[in-house]
Design a protein around this motif. Structure first.
Motif, PDB file in Angstrom:
ATOM      1  N   LEU A 177       0.841  -1.189   0.000  1.00  0.00           N
ATOM      2  CA  LEU A 177       0.000   0.000   0.000  1.00  0.00           C
ATOM      3  C   LEU A 177       0.882   1.246   0.000  1.00  0.00           C
ATOM      4  CD1 LEU A 177      -2.617  -1.005   2.732  1.00  0.00           C
ATOM      5  CD2 LEU A 177      -2.877  -1.176   0.259  1.00  0.00           C
ATOM      6  N   ALA A 178       0.528   2.220  -0.819  1.00  0.00           N
ATOM      7  CA  ALA A 178       1.219   3.509  -0.796  1.00  0.00           C
ATOM      8  C   ALA A 178       0.662   4.309   0.364  1.00  0.00           C
ATOM      9  CB  ALA A 178       1.008   4.250  -2.108  1.00  0.00           C
ATOM     10  N   VAL A 179       1.523   4.757   1.272  1.00  0.00           N
ATOM     11  CA  VAL A 179       1.046   5.424   2.476  1.00  0.00           C
ATOM     12  C   VAL A 179       0.893   6.934   2.274  1.00  0.00           C
ATOM     13  CG1 VAL A 179       2.065   3.652   3.931  1.00  0.00           C
ATOM     14  CG2 VAL A 179       3.382   5.728   3.435  1.00  0.00           C
ATOM     15  N   SER A 180       1.416   7.472   1.171  1.00  0.00           N
ATOM     16  CA  SER A 180       1.280   8.892   0.851  1.00  0.00           C
ATOM     17  C   SER A 180       1.556   9.053  -0.636  1.00  0.00           C
ATOM     18  CB  SER A 180       2.260   9.738   1.667  1.00  0.00           C
ATOM     19  OG  SER A 180       3.604   9.467   1.277  1.00  0.00           O
ATOM     20  N   LEU A 181       1.240  10.230  -1.164  1.00  0.00           N
ATOM     21  CA  LEU A 181       1.568  10.495  -2.569  1.00  0.00           C
ATOM     22  C   LEU A 181       3.069  10.479  -2.766  1.00  0.00           C
ATOM     23  CD1 LEU A 181       0.789  11.324  -5.462  1.00  0.00           C
ATOM     24  CD2 LEU A 181       0.831  13.711  -4.687  1.00  0.00           C
ATOM     25  N   LEU A 182       3.815  11.003  -1.804  1.00  0.00           N
ATOM     26  CA  LEU A 182       5.276  11.004  -1.913  1.00  0.00           C
ATOM     27  C   LEU A 182       5.819   9.581  -1.917  1.00  0.00           C
ATOM     28  CD1 LEU A 182       7.920  12.490  -2.019  1.00  0.00           C
ATOM     29  CD2 LEU A 182       7.774  12.881   0.454  1.00  0.00           C
ATOM     30  N   ARG A 222      -2.596   7.530  -9.170  1.00  0.00           N
ATOM     31  CA  ARG A 222      -3.474   6.351  -9.332  1.00  0.00           C
ATOM     32  C   ARG A 222      -3.136   5.291  -8.290  1.00  0.00           C
ATOM     33  NH1 ARG A 222      -2.526   7.593 -14.869  1.00  0.00           N
ATOM     34  NH2 ARG A 222      -0.796   6.108 -14.972  1.00  0.00           N
ATOM     35  N   TYR A 223      -1.854   5.072  -8.096  1.00  0.00           N
ATOM     36  CA  TYR A 223      -1.407   4.055  -7.143  1.00  0.00           C
ATOM     37  C   TYR A 223      -1.790   4.442  -5.713  1.00  0.00           C
ATOM     38  CZ  TYR A 223       2.080   1.315  -4.488  1.00  0.00           C
ATOM     39  OH  TYR A 223       2.714   0.497  -3.594  1.00  0.00           O
ATOM     40  N   PHE A 224      -1.581   5.706  -5.353  1.00  0.00           N
ATOM     41  CA  PHE A 224      -1.910   6.157  -4.001  1.00  0.00           C
ATOM     42  C   PHE A 224      -3.410   6.074  -3.735  1.00  0.00           C
ATOM     43  CE2 PHE A 224      -2.574  10.031  -1.151  1.00  0.00           C
ATOM     44  CZ  PHE A 224      -2.415   9.289   0.014  1.00  0.00           C
ATOM     45  N   MET A 225      -4.225   6.423  -4.731  1.00  0.00           N
ATOM     46  CA  MET A 225      -5.678   6.426  -4.535  1.00  0.00           C
ATOM     47  C   MET A 225      -6.222   5.008  -4.360  1.00  0.00           C
ATOM     48  SD  MET A 225      -7.686   8.914  -4.112  1.00  0.00           S
ATOM     49  CE  MET A 225      -9.441   9.255  -3.944  1.00  0.00           C
ATOM     50  N   ASP A 226      -5.448   3.998  -4.749  1.00  0.00           N
ATOM     51  CA  ASP A 226      -5.867   2.617  -4.504  1.00  0.00           C
ATOM     52  C   ASP A 226      -5.830   2.277  -3.014  1.00  0.00           C
ATOM     53  OD1 ASP A 226      -6.210   2.206  -7.176  1.00  0.00           O
ATOM     54  OD2 ASP A 226      -4.383   1.028  -7.465  1.00  0.00           O
ATOM     55  N   THR A 227      -5.027   3.023  -2.228  1.00  0.00           N
ATOM     56  CA  THR A 227      -4.882   2.692  -0.809  1.00  0.00           C
ATOM     57  C   THR A 227      -6.191   2.833  -0.040  1.00  0.00           C
ATOM     58  OG1 THR A 227      -2.521   3.220  -0.798  1.00  0.00           O
ATOM     59  CG2 THR A 227      -3.663   3.282   1.315  1.00  0.00           C
ATOM     60  N   PRO A 228      -6.881   3.991  -0.083  1.00  0.00           N
ATOM     61  CA  PRO A 228      -8.167   4.038   0.624  1.00  0.00           C
ATOM     62  C   PRO A 228      -9.165   3.019   0.105  1.00  0.00           C
ATOM     63  CG  PRO A 228      -7.846   6.022  -0.715  1.00  0.00           C
ATOM     64  CD  PRO A 228      -6.546   5.300  -0.673  1.00  0.00           C
ATOM     65  N   ALA A 229      -9.128   2.734  -1.209  1.00  0.00           N
ATOM     66  CA  ALA A 229     -10.044   1.741  -1.761  1.00  0.00           C
ATOM     67  C   ALA A 229      -9.797   0.368  -1.142  1.00  0.00           C
ATOM     68  CB  ALA A 229      -9.883   1.682  -3.279  1.00  0.00           C
ATOM     69  N   ARG A 230      -8.537  -0.018  -1.027  1.00  0.00           N
ATOM     70  CA  ARG A 230      -8.212  -1.339  -0.458  1.00  0.00           C
ATOM     71  C   ARG A 230      -8.481  -1.388   1.047  1.00  0.00           C
ATOM     72  NH1 ARG A 230      -5.344  -4.708  -3.835  1.00  0.00           N
ATOM     73  NH2 ARG A 230      -4.411  -3.773  -5.697  1.00  0.00           N
ATOM     74  N   GLY A 343      -8.560  12.436   8.288  1.00  0.00           N
ATOM     75  CA  GLY A 343      -8.400  13.035   9.594  1.00  0.00           C
ATOM     76  C   GLY A 343      -8.279  14.548   9.551  1.00  0.00           C
ATOM     77  N   GLY A 344      -8.912  15.184   8.573  1.00  0.00           N
ATOM     78  CA  GLY A 344      -8.868  16.630   8.448  1.00  0.00           C
ATOM     79  C   GLY A 344      -7.647  17.167   7.728  1.00  0.00           C
ATOM     80  N   ARG A 345      -6.714  16.321   7.331  1.00  0.00           N
ATOM     81  CA  ARG A 345      -5.496  16.757   6.648  1.00  0.00           C
ATOM     82  C   ARG A 345      -5.599  16.445   5.157  1.00  0.00           C
ATOM     83  NH1 ARG A 345      -0.992  13.528   9.869  1.00  0.00           N
ATOM     84  NH2 ARG A 345      -2.388  11.882   9.139  1.00  0.00           N
ATOM     85  N   VAL A 346      -5.161  17.381   4.347  1.00  0.00           N
ATOM     86  CA  VAL A 346      -5.139  17.154   2.904  1.00  0.00           C
ATOM     87  C   VAL A 346      -3.917  16.309   2.566  1.00  0.00           C
ATOM     88  CG1 VAL A 346      -5.029  18.219   0.626  1.00  0.00           C
ATOM     89  CG2 VAL A 346      -6.320  19.350   2.455  1.00  0.00           C
ATOM     90  N   LEU A 347      -4.154  15.136   1.997  1.00  0.00           N
ATOM     91  CA  LEU A 347      -3.070  14.238   1.619  1.00  0.00           C
ATOM     92  C   LEU A 347      -2.622  14.456   0.176  1.00  0.00           C
ATOM     93  CD1 LEU A 347      -4.362  10.884   3.142  1.00  0.00           C
ATOM     94  CD2 LEU A 347      -2.796  12.539   4.175  1.00  0.00           C
ATOM     95  N   MET A 348      -3.560  14.875  -0.679  1.00  0.00           N
ATOM     96  CA  MET A 348      -3.238  15.037  -2.098  1.00  0.00           C
ATOM     97  C   MET A 348      -4.184  16.058  -2.701  1.00  0.00           C
ATOM     98  SD  MET A 348      -3.075  12.115  -5.109  1.00  0.00           S
ATOM     99  CE  MET A 348      -4.748  11.519  -4.810  1.00  0.00           C
ATOM    100  N   HIS A 349      -3.635  16.971  -3.474  1.00  0.00           N
ATOM    101  CA  HIS A 349      -4.435  17.922  -4.251  1.00  0.00           C
ATOM    102  C   HIS A 349      -4.280  17.564  -5.717  1.00  0.00           C
ATOM    103  CE1 HIS A 349      -6.292  21.575  -5.674  1.00  0.00           C
ATOM    104  NE2 HIS A 349      -5.216  21.857  -6.372  1.00  0.00           N
ATOM    105  N   VAL A 350      -5.377  17.555  -6.444  1.00  0.00           N
ATOM    106  CA  VAL A 350      -5.354  17.192  -7.868  1.00  0.00           C
ATOM    107  C   VAL A 350      -6.007  18.319  -8.658  1.00  0.00           C
ATOM    108  CG1 VAL A 350      -5.968  15.469  -9.604  1.00  0.00           C
ATOM    109  CG2 VAL A 350      -5.549  14.760  -7.232  1.00  0.00           C
TER     110      VAL A 350
END
Length: 509
Positions: A177-182, A222-230, A343-350
């Motif tokens: 799982l990717a834990v962040s966009l970075l 795309r890879y990072f957004m799979d994390t919340p889905a999984r 948790g109220g924090r922005v993880l990724m802006h698109v």
């Protein structure tokens, strides 16, 4: 190790700078190739460890540790001939020779990467604040196995929030799982450059071409957004959530841009209050229907989505513990713009399909550089006090201005008829919010003490400075800074969200 290793390293370094400096300038990426000689008999007399570029600053003890096969390298080398695929009595078919070799190579290279990663982590913990990431080593001619190593500044890397701790992401497994966009960008970068190392004569011609950073960042998104889905719906997750959100953000409804948002959670989540329940859930891929439902959402009420279907409308309730990592928000902010929050924090802006990390309105590194250039200020405590004031001022929605001058006290006295003078005080965040709420500039000295607020700046207009495309606040800052006989700089916060650091041109200092 091979003839074109320098060309390969140069291209990888260029790619890393284009990708990671786009995400955060403070990451300061460095790329080098690390080769470990695994077959000494095939290359007698050659060094056990080879580094490209040779001048890369790795300590002697680290090179010795790698060369002597610490942390399991020797054990892995000896085990290379013993790795087998045991028959599975329940398997439908026995693995083929090709499948056996592929699995053997994967397990060996994964183990070797883990050993190298462990050595580098121990070294960095003892010597400097950087963090290194290795690709799985690839065999090249001459008996070496080569890994692409990406080195980033540790403080900058750790400053970005993660969904789950990195050590819980399952390493190199297929289900990683990717834990962040970075983190996703690092992983995609290493995978891409491992593929290039596997090509014939890596570094030759088109194989050394610069990789499109936008393309790699989209792949990371795309890879990072799979994390919340999984995490939310491992059985029925829609693993194209990134492209779905892009499409929804681009659609209009009766001329209106996409606004509002979705709560991503499993049904019955204790921190979700259901207000409306759909008797027939809407598939997330049914874009017209989802976009129509999205029109009913706002800043308080969201669509409820289990990453497969929309099943109702609701809102957050209670106190959510982010350690659960099973409740996310997709906020559609304007046409083709959306954010992923946890948790109220922005993880990724698109924006327009291009993912980025959330950035502060004013860049810390640029501000520190400006302080050093204008005031020769290298004192960390002083710079931090000034940064805290500027950071708080940058949150002022109606715009404001902070001026820092070596002669702030004298300037406050000179401009007393067009300002409000104060007894020198170190502004707290609360005081900063108060004094930046009125028109005019806040005048600080280099120590961080505030001497006046609501200052109307003066200065002579010059034809080669200022611009008609900017407002009065910005142009008055330029006039004041250019006319000041003392070293000074201004931070201008505009109502449109722009933040400028204004200092005198270098040629005139």
């Amino acid at each position: 190790m091979w003839p074109r290793q320098a060309e390969f390293q140069h291209a990888a370094q260029f790619n890393a700078q284009a990708i990671f400096e786009e995400l955060d300038e403070a990451l300061q990426p460095e790329v080098y190739l690390l080769g470990v000689l695994m077959d000494e008999a095939a290359a007698p007399g050659r060094p056990l460890v080879c580094i490209e570029p040779p001048e890369m600053a790795l300590s002697d003890e680290l090179v010795v540790a790698i060369g002597t096969r610490d942390a399991g390298l020797q054990r892995l080398r000896e085990a290379d001939t013993l790795l087998t695929v045991l028959p599975d009595p329940d398997a439908v078919a026995t693995p083929t020779v090709l499948e056996f070799e592929v699995d053997r190579e994967r397990r060996f290279s994964t183990g070797l990467r883990a050993a190298l990663q462990e050595l580098l982590a121990i070294h960095h913990d003892q010597h400097d604040d950087v963090i290194s990431f290795c690709s799985r080593p690839v065999p090249v001619t001459g008996g070496y196995r080569v890994s692409t190593v990406l080195q980033l500044q540790g403080r900058a890397y750790r400053s970005h929030p993660t969904i789950i701790p990195p050590d819980e992401s399952q390493g190199d497994s297929v289900e990683r799982l990717a834990v962040s966009l970075l983190d996703a960008a690092v992983f995609r970068f290493l995978v891409e450059h491992r593929k290039r190392l596997l090509a014939p004569d890596p570094g030759l011609g088109m194989l050394a071409r610069h990789h499109d950073p936008d393309e790699l960042l989209r792949a990371a998104g795309r890879y990072f957004m799979d994390t919340p889905a999984r995490l939310i719906n491992p059985d029925k997750a829609l693993l194209r959530l990134f492209s779905v959100c892009n499409t929804l953000s681009s659609l209009r409804y009766e001329g209106n841009d996409s606004r509002g948002g979705m709560l991503l959670s499993r049904r019955g989540h204790p921190n979700v209050e259901m207000l409306l329940v759909l008797t027939r859930p809407v598939a997330l891929g049914d874009f017209p229907a989802v976009r129509k439902l999205l029109e009913m959402s706002n800043d308080d009420i969201s669509l409820l989505c289990d990453t497969d279907v929309i099943y109702g409308l609701g809102r957050p309730t209670g106190v959510y513990e982010p350690i659960r990592h099973d409740l996310f928000t997709v906020a559609f902010t304007q046409h083709f713009h959306w954010d992923l929050l946890h948790g109220g924090r922005v993880l990724m802006h698109v924006a327009y399909g291009q993912p980025t990390l959330p950035k502060p309105r004013v860049n810390r590194l640029n501000f520190r550089r400006a302080l050093e250039k204008v005031f020769k200020l290298r004192d960390g405590a002083q710079a931090e006090r000034l940064w805290e004031v500027v950071q708080e001022a940058a949150r002022q929605k109606r715009g404001t201005m902070v001026v820092i001058s070596t002669e702030a006290r004298a300037e406050a006295e000179r401009l007393r008829t067009q300002s409000t003078l104060l007894e020198p005080v170190l502004p707290t965040p609360l005081l900063t919010r108060l004094v930046t709420a009125i028109d005019g500039a806040v005048l600080l000295d280099v120590e961080g003490f505030c001497h006046a607020v609501g200052v109307i700046l003066d200065g002579k207009s010059r034809p080669d400075r200022g611009t008609s495309t900017r407002g009065a606040r910005y142009n008055s800052a330029v006039r004041y800074v250019e006319s000041s006989p003392f070293p000074c700089l201004a931070v201008v916060v505009s109502e449109d969200g722009m933040v400028d650091i204004v200092s005198r041109r270098k040629s005139e200092e």
